[in-house]
Motif scaffolding. Sequence first.
Motif, PDB file in Angstrom:
ATOM      1  N   THR A  32      49.865  29.922  35.290  1.00  0.00           N
ATOM      2  CA  THR A  32      48.716  30.358  34.586  1.00  0.00           C
ATOM      3  C   THR A  32      49.353  31.310  33.267  1.00  0.00           C
ATOM      4  N   GLN A  33      48.294  31.762  32.804  1.00  0.00           N
ATOM      5  CA  GLN A  33      48.816  33.131  31.936  1.00  0.00           C
ATOM      6  C   GLN A  33      48.934  34.253  32.427  1.00  0.00           C
ATOM      7  N   HIS A  35      39.600  33.857  34.501  1.00  0.00           N
ATOM      8  CA  HIS A  35      40.696  32.954  34.505  1.00  0.00           C
ATOM      9  C   HIS A  35      40.754  32.014  35.838  1.00  0.00           C
ATOM     10  N   ARG A  36      40.958  31.040  35.599  1.00  0.00           N
ATOM     11  CA  ARG A  36      41.304  30.165  36.950  1.00  0.00           C
ATOM     12  C   ARG A  36      43.049  29.794  36.896  1.00  0.00           C
ATOM     13  N   PHE A  37      43.260  29.925  37.983  1.00  0.00           N
ATOM     14  CA  PHE A  37      44.862  29.426  38.097  1.00  0.00           C
ATOM     15  C   PHE A  37      44.686  27.812  37.915  1.00  0.00           C
ATOM     16  N   SER A  38      45.744  27.473  37.088  1.00  0.00           N
ATOM     17  CA  SER A  38      45.981  26.199  36.788  1.00  0.00           C
ATOM     18  C   SER A  38      46.866  25.235  38.039  1.00  0.00           C
TER      19      SER A  38
END
Length: 50
Positions: free
Chosen positions: A29-30, A2-5
Motif C-alpha cells: 500500500t502507500q 485508504h484501503r490495503f491493496s
Amino acid sequence: MHRFSNIKLNDGEMFGIGGEGYMRLNVGTQRKALEEAMLRLRRAVAGIGR
C-alpha cells in the motif's frame, strides 16, 4: 480513507531458527496509509486492558 491493496503473512521459520514463533507481515500500500494503520494499531494495543 485508504484501503490495503495487498496483505500477506509469511511464517517466521522461513527466515531461520530465530524466526520460529513469529510471523512476517508484508503490506502492499502507500506509505501514508501504512503509517496511519500502524498508528491506529499502536493506539489499539495501548488501550488493551484499560
